[in-house]
Design a protein around this motif. Sequence first.
Motif, PDB file in Angstrom:
ATOM      1  N   GLY A  80      25.683  28.404  53.093  1.00  0.00           N
ATOM      2  CA  GLY A  80      26.238  29.729  53.497  1.00  0.00           C
ATOM      3  C   GLY A  80      27.110  30.273  52.242  1.00  0.00           C
ATOM      4  N   PHE A  81      26.738  31.361  51.711  1.00  0.00           N
ATOM      5  CA  PHE A  81      27.401  31.974  50.660  1.00  0.00           C
ATOM      6  C   PHE A  81      28.372  32.822  51.254  1.00  0.00           C
ATOM      7  CE2 PHE A  81      23.347  31.087  49.300  1.00  0.00           C
ATOM      8  CZ  PHE A  81      23.366  30.313  48.052  1.00  0.00           C
ATOM      9  N   ASP A  82      29.447  32.928  50.690  1.00  0.00           N
ATOM     10  CA  ASP A  82      30.644  34.013  50.814  1.00  0.00           C
ATOM     11  C   ASP A  82      30.188  35.345  50.943  1.00  0.00           C
ATOM     12  OD1 ASP A  82      32.059  31.709  50.832  1.00  0.00           O
ATOM     13  OD2 ASP A  82      33.239  32.021  48.927  1.00  0.00           O
ATOM     14  N   ARG A  83      29.522  35.771  50.149  1.00  0.00           N
ATOM     15  CA  ARG A  83      29.167  37.315  50.323  1.00  0.00           C
ATOM     16  C   ARG A  83      27.256  37.274  50.301  1.00  0.00           C
ATOM     17  NH1 ARG A  83      29.169  39.850  45.147  1.00  0.00           N
ATOM     18  NH2 ARG A  83      29.433  37.700  44.370  1.00  0.00           N
ATOM     19  N   GLU A  84      27.161  38.414  50.834  1.00  0.00           N
ATOM     20  CA  GLU A  84      25.504  38.653  51.234  1.00  0.00           C
ATOM     21  C   GLU A  84      24.629  38.584  50.178  1.00  0.00           C
ATOM     22  OE1 GLU A  84      23.904  42.220  53.268  1.00  0.00           O
ATOM     23  OE2 GLU A  84      24.411  40.786  55.149  1.00  0.00           O
ATOM     24  N   LEU A  85      23.411  37.698  50.290  1.00  0.00           N
ATOM     25  CA  LEU A  85      22.477  37.748  49.170  1.00  0.00           C
ATOM     26  C   LEU A  85      21.865  38.986  49.040  1.00  0.00           C
ATOM     27  CD1 LEU A  85      21.186  33.975  49.358  1.00  0.00           C
ATOM     28  CD2 LEU A  85      23.157  34.813  47.772  1.00  0.00           C
ATOM     29  N   PRO A  86      21.615  39.771  48.089  1.00  0.00           N
ATOM     30  CA  PRO A  86      20.963  40.859  48.037  1.00  0.00           C
ATOM     31  C   PRO A  86      19.411  40.458  47.640  1.00  0.00           C
ATOM     32  CG  PRO A  86      21.753  40.541  45.907  1.00  0.00           C
ATOM     33  CD  PRO A  86      22.245  39.476  46.596  1.00  0.00           C
ATOM     34  N   VAL A  87      18.759  41.441  48.469  1.00  0.00           N
ATOM     35  CA  VAL A  87      17.166  41.449  48.223  1.00  0.00           C
ATOM     36  C   VAL A  87      16.723  41.387  46.942  1.00  0.00           C
ATOM     37  CG1 VAL A  87      15.004  42.609  48.777  1.00  0.00           C
ATOM     38  CG2 VAL A  87      16.629  42.680  50.608  1.00  0.00           C
ATOM     39  N   GLY A  88      15.702  40.450  46.385  1.00  0.00           N
ATOM     40  CA  GLY A  88      15.674  40.142  44.925  1.00  0.00           C
ATOM     41  C   GLY A  88      15.508  38.618  44.953  1.00  0.00           C
ATOM     42  N   GLU A  89      15.362  38.498  43.653  1.00  0.00           N
ATOM     43  CA  GLU A  89      15.035  37.092  43.006  1.00  0.00           C
ATOM     44  C   GLU A  89      16.556  36.457  42.603  1.00  0.00           C
ATOM     45  OE1 GLU A  89      10.972  37.617  41.444  1.00  0.00           O
ATOM     46  OE2 GLU A  89      12.117  35.996  40.459  1.00  0.00           O
ATOM     47  N   GLY A  90      16.733  35.143  42.755  1.00  0.00           N
ATOM     48  CA  GLY A  90      17.745  34.354  42.465  1.00  0.00           C
ATOM     49  C   GLY A  90      17.487  32.705  42.242  1.00  0.00           C
ATOM     50  N   VAL A  91      18.377  32.063  41.313  1.00  0.00           N
ATOM     51  CA  VAL A  91      17.874  30.701  41.333  1.00  0.00           C
ATOM     52  C   VAL A  91      18.921  29.833  41.851  1.00  0.00           C
ATOM     53  CG1 VAL A  91      17.509  28.776  39.541  1.00  0.00           C
ATOM     54  CG2 VAL A  91      16.836  31.148  39.257  1.00  0.00           C
ATOM     55  N   LEU A  92      18.477  28.761  42.699  1.00  0.00           N
ATOM     56  CA  LEU A  92      19.408  28.088  43.650  1.00  0.00           C
ATOM     57  C   LEU A  92      19.082  26.808  42.796  1.00  0.00           C
ATOM     58  CD1 LEU A  92      20.747  27.271  46.348  1.00  0.00           C
ATOM     59  CD2 LEU A  92      18.575  26.487  47.178  1.00  0.00           C
ATOM     60  N   THR A  93      20.283  26.181  42.437  1.00  0.00           N
ATOM     61  CA  THR A  93      20.088  25.009  41.468  1.00  0.00           C
ATOM     62  C   THR A  93      20.884  23.701  42.739  1.00  0.00           C
ATOM     63  OG1 THR A  93      22.347  25.369  40.544  1.00  0.00           O
ATOM     64  CG2 THR A  93      20.340  25.861  39.374  1.00  0.00           C
ATOM     65  N   MET A  94      20.546  22.739  42.708  1.00  0.00           N
ATOM     66  CA  MET A  94      21.090  21.510  43.449  1.00  0.00           C
ATOM     67  C   MET A  94      20.670  20.137  42.554  1.00  0.00           C
ATOM     68  SD  MET A  94      19.369  22.517  46.982  1.00  0.00           S
ATOM     69  CE  MET A  94      18.123  23.199  46.097  1.00  0.00           C
ATOM     70  N   ASP A  95      21.944  19.074  42.691  1.00  0.00           N
ATOM     71  CA  ASP A  95      21.461  17.935  42.106  1.00  0.00           C
ATOM     72  C   ASP A  95      21.523  17.044  43.451  1.00  0.00           C
ATOM     73  OD1 ASP A  95      21.840  18.818  39.820  1.00  0.00           O
ATOM     74  OD2 ASP A  95      23.792  18.193  39.347  1.00  0.00           O
ATOM     75  N   PHE A  96      20.912  15.932  43.443  1.00  0.00           N
ATOM     76  CA  PHE A  96      20.647  15.038  44.487  1.00  0.00           C
ATOM     77  C   PHE A  96      20.343  13.622  44.188  1.00  0.00           C
ATOM     78  CE2 PHE A  96      16.793  17.358  43.479  1.00  0.00           C
ATOM     79  CZ  PHE A  96      15.971  16.583  43.550  1.00  0.00           C
ATOM     80  N   THR A  97      20.717  12.717  45.223  1.00  0.00           N
ATOM     81  CA  THR A  97      20.310  11.213  45.110  1.00  0.00           C
ATOM     82  C   THR A  97      19.642  10.939  46.252  1.00  0.00           C
ATOM     83  OG1 THR A  97      22.362  10.536  45.755  1.00  0.00           O
ATOM     84  CG2 THR A  97      22.009  10.780  43.479  1.00  0.00           C
ATOM     85  N   GLY A  98      18.763   9.892  46.357  1.00  0.00           N
ATOM     86  CA  GLY A  98      18.191   9.139  47.432  1.00  0.00           C
ATOM     87  C   GLY A  98      17.481   8.158  47.280  1.00  0.00           C
TER      88      GLY A  98
END
Length: 870
Positions: free
Chosen positions: A85-103
């Motif tokens: 959940g972002f604080d502000r609305e994501l506009p229509v268009g492209e963006g990059v979501l980055t995440m680090d994770f372990t398993g």
Amino acid sequence: MADSPAQFRGQARLPRFAAPLRYDLRIRPDLAACNFSGAAAVAVAVSAPTRFLVLNAAELDVDRASIRFQANVTQFEEDEILVIGFDRELPVGEGVLTMDFTGTLNDQMRGFYRSKYVCNGESRNMAVTQFEAADARRCFPCWDDPAFKAKFKLTLEVPSDLVALSNMPVVKETISGPIKTVYYEESPLMSTYLVAIVVGLFDYIESSTSEGTKVRVYTQVGKTNQGKFALDVAVKSLDLYKDYFATPYPLPKLDMIAIPDFAAGAMENYGLVTYRETALLYDELLSSASNKQQVAITVAHELAHQWFGNLVTMEWWTHLWLNEGFASWVSYLAVDSLFPEWNNWTQFLDETTSGLRLDALAESHPIEVEINHASEIDAIFDSISYDKGASVIRMLQSYLGAERFQKALASYIKKYAYSNAKTEDLWAVLEKESGEPVKDLMTTWTKQQGYPVICAKLNGHDLELEQAQFLSDGSSGTGMWIVPITSCCGSYDAQKKFLLKDKTDKIHIKEFTASQSSDGDKNIWIKLNIDQTGFYRVKYDDELAAGLVNAIKAKKLSLMDKIGIVEDSYALSVARKQTLTSLLRLLNAYHDESDYTVLSHVTSVCLSISKISVDATPDLNKDIKQLLINLLQPAAIKLGWDPKDGESHLDVMLRSLLLIALVRLGHNETINEGVRRFHIFLEDRKTSLLPPDTRKAAYLAVMRTVSTSNRSGYDALLKIYREAAEPQEKSRVLGSLSSSPDKDIVLEALNFMFTDEVRNQDSYYILGGISLEGREVAWTWLKTNWDHVLKTWKSSSLISDFINSIVSPFTSEEKAAEVSEFFACRIKPSFQRALNQSLERVRISARWIESIRSEPSLGQAVQGLLQGTA
Ligand code: BES
Ligand code: ZN
């Protein structure tokens, strides 16, 4: 609620307002610690303004701080979703979501897991993925739905001495001390469930297709020899499919690899197909003819998916059958063209038979089935999606004609390449190309469970037909189908075809073009469903049935029709629409049959009869077994135990089939000979007296003689198991261990399954071999060990095998009630259907038994048949 992440819970599918375009994944497995870390950068297209991104993740630790924008991350484990959940609305268009994770590299044969192997005497781990159906989410956060196709660019950080494979070719490798970084080419658009990674020590052999695609088989170090057969089949299949689908193989390379711990038989990952060892490796000296066939079919099946499934993917799991039914059907086409002498299309009737048997249960399901939660998907990888799916395709192909059908398929592949399709999309293309009412016809087969039995009656000059839903419990369902009827009269030249759209219809005998049979000819025969291309059964009136028996004896019928008649007759007997007496009389007409394909169905029917008669007519059991032995023995005597120079593949298969059946029927001479050869084999493992093809029969023979007080045969088999390097040999032993009539030995074999010596993937061999005498002890064992079984096998479809193998052999209402009560408070969606189906089978057997007991002339008929006077 509108503002809360919880609004996305409890949904079958992810919301569509944002979709991934491209995944940049960097993954670093630690094979010693059995865990991994990763980083994902996902290019996302937002199509409607939103404050949320909703994707899948399960058993992953996502580092919240690694998400670049100010966001609240909520993980719902039960729903296997991650809501950002972002604080502000994501506009229509492209963006990059980055995440680090372990398993963790788990032990469950799904997601990203470890498999154990031994190399140069040293025990090692390899890291492997199995993402179908919904387990990519256990390796990296993603939109884990087949319709969200994206491009994948992988980077792996692995120990420098290991081989690291993925879907695409390597573009670059950099080594820094003990770790190397491997960069792979970006993939074309593909679904998450087809992404794959394998890291371990392997050797490979290589070849290439006529188009120059590099094909490799990776095997354990020093075992590349065993990959040659599969490599050859693969190269030829790729060339064949390229022509058949009129589309080139879509990727720059294809790798195939055998994995020691593997839940399914094989997995069609794009460009990196993984296999159970027994389904890929073939050894001239150590494998049997049936191993060879299994390898060919499996390779052809997985490679068919590279088009049907990978290039064109089902839109949702409801349409899974488009993948599996088609791959199964096409694999027969490929193998038939590579090995015409295997008579593969006749063997295809094994698939049709399994489909018909399962779909005669009230607890079956339609081919197109609604899926409401990821946990429901595994259960539909069953005989309905595969075998009924493949069979209705064969039915349609036969109705439309092979050429028209192929052309339409090729245009379907072109139209939906790199995209997704639903069942209706396929029908629309076929309808347009053929001008036939494909959608109306096929919808009755894919949206409705079950199938019809056509009752055929001769009334003067009319052949009257009536359809009703066939159910093994003897009731009639309400289903109605559009049935492509084919029929012939007196000769295969006199045919009549039409669509049966209503409940009843009739054919005037004169309509059989070129019919040579004159009226009143007592040799007249009418066969419906020519070559069993239709997914239905036929019940003939007495006169027509007698005509067919004569036609079988007079050798007028095709192999497929002979198979159809015996299968339908058996099913009608189970459903109490026909007596066991008449089934036994029919079987008698097969006494000088010598073809493998027909006898494989005849023996399967014989073994079912022998089993049911133990409970139904204990007094007659011995005589019935003798009758069945008499039926199979002539062919077995002709073949003997020893292979003959230049004999056909199918005769080799037949020898093994008949010897196993005779052992199971308790034929003493065969058992004694099996034991004799076994002892020679124990002294000399290379003896020509017991090659791989007849070994299983000898093992089963030995187990029939084993008891607690005479257990040397069991111990000898365990020794063979422990010394065998080949998984195919190990599976032969496992499949025999629980087949002793001695309950304590059965128990010992079942407990052996829990030791480190048996891989979890192999439990079903032991389960599949349990003797009839061992069913009570097996059931008690299952109840006692249920918690352990559930914990160990819970996350795979293998759990259903426990229930199926142990519950289905019972034959009384009381037992069904007892089983049902035991599971009442233990039921889970992953095995609910398997349990219901098993219970239904038990009740069907119970009713069949009652009906057999009430057959007045059974005993007399058995005596008559034994003496050759009936
Ligand atoms: N896609 C399946 C593998 C699979 C099965 C994944 C179940 C997830 C759950 C693969 O293409 C397949 O069908 N394999 C068959 C072998 C084939 C020869 C019928 C199998 O595993 O038995
Ligand atoms: Zn498949």
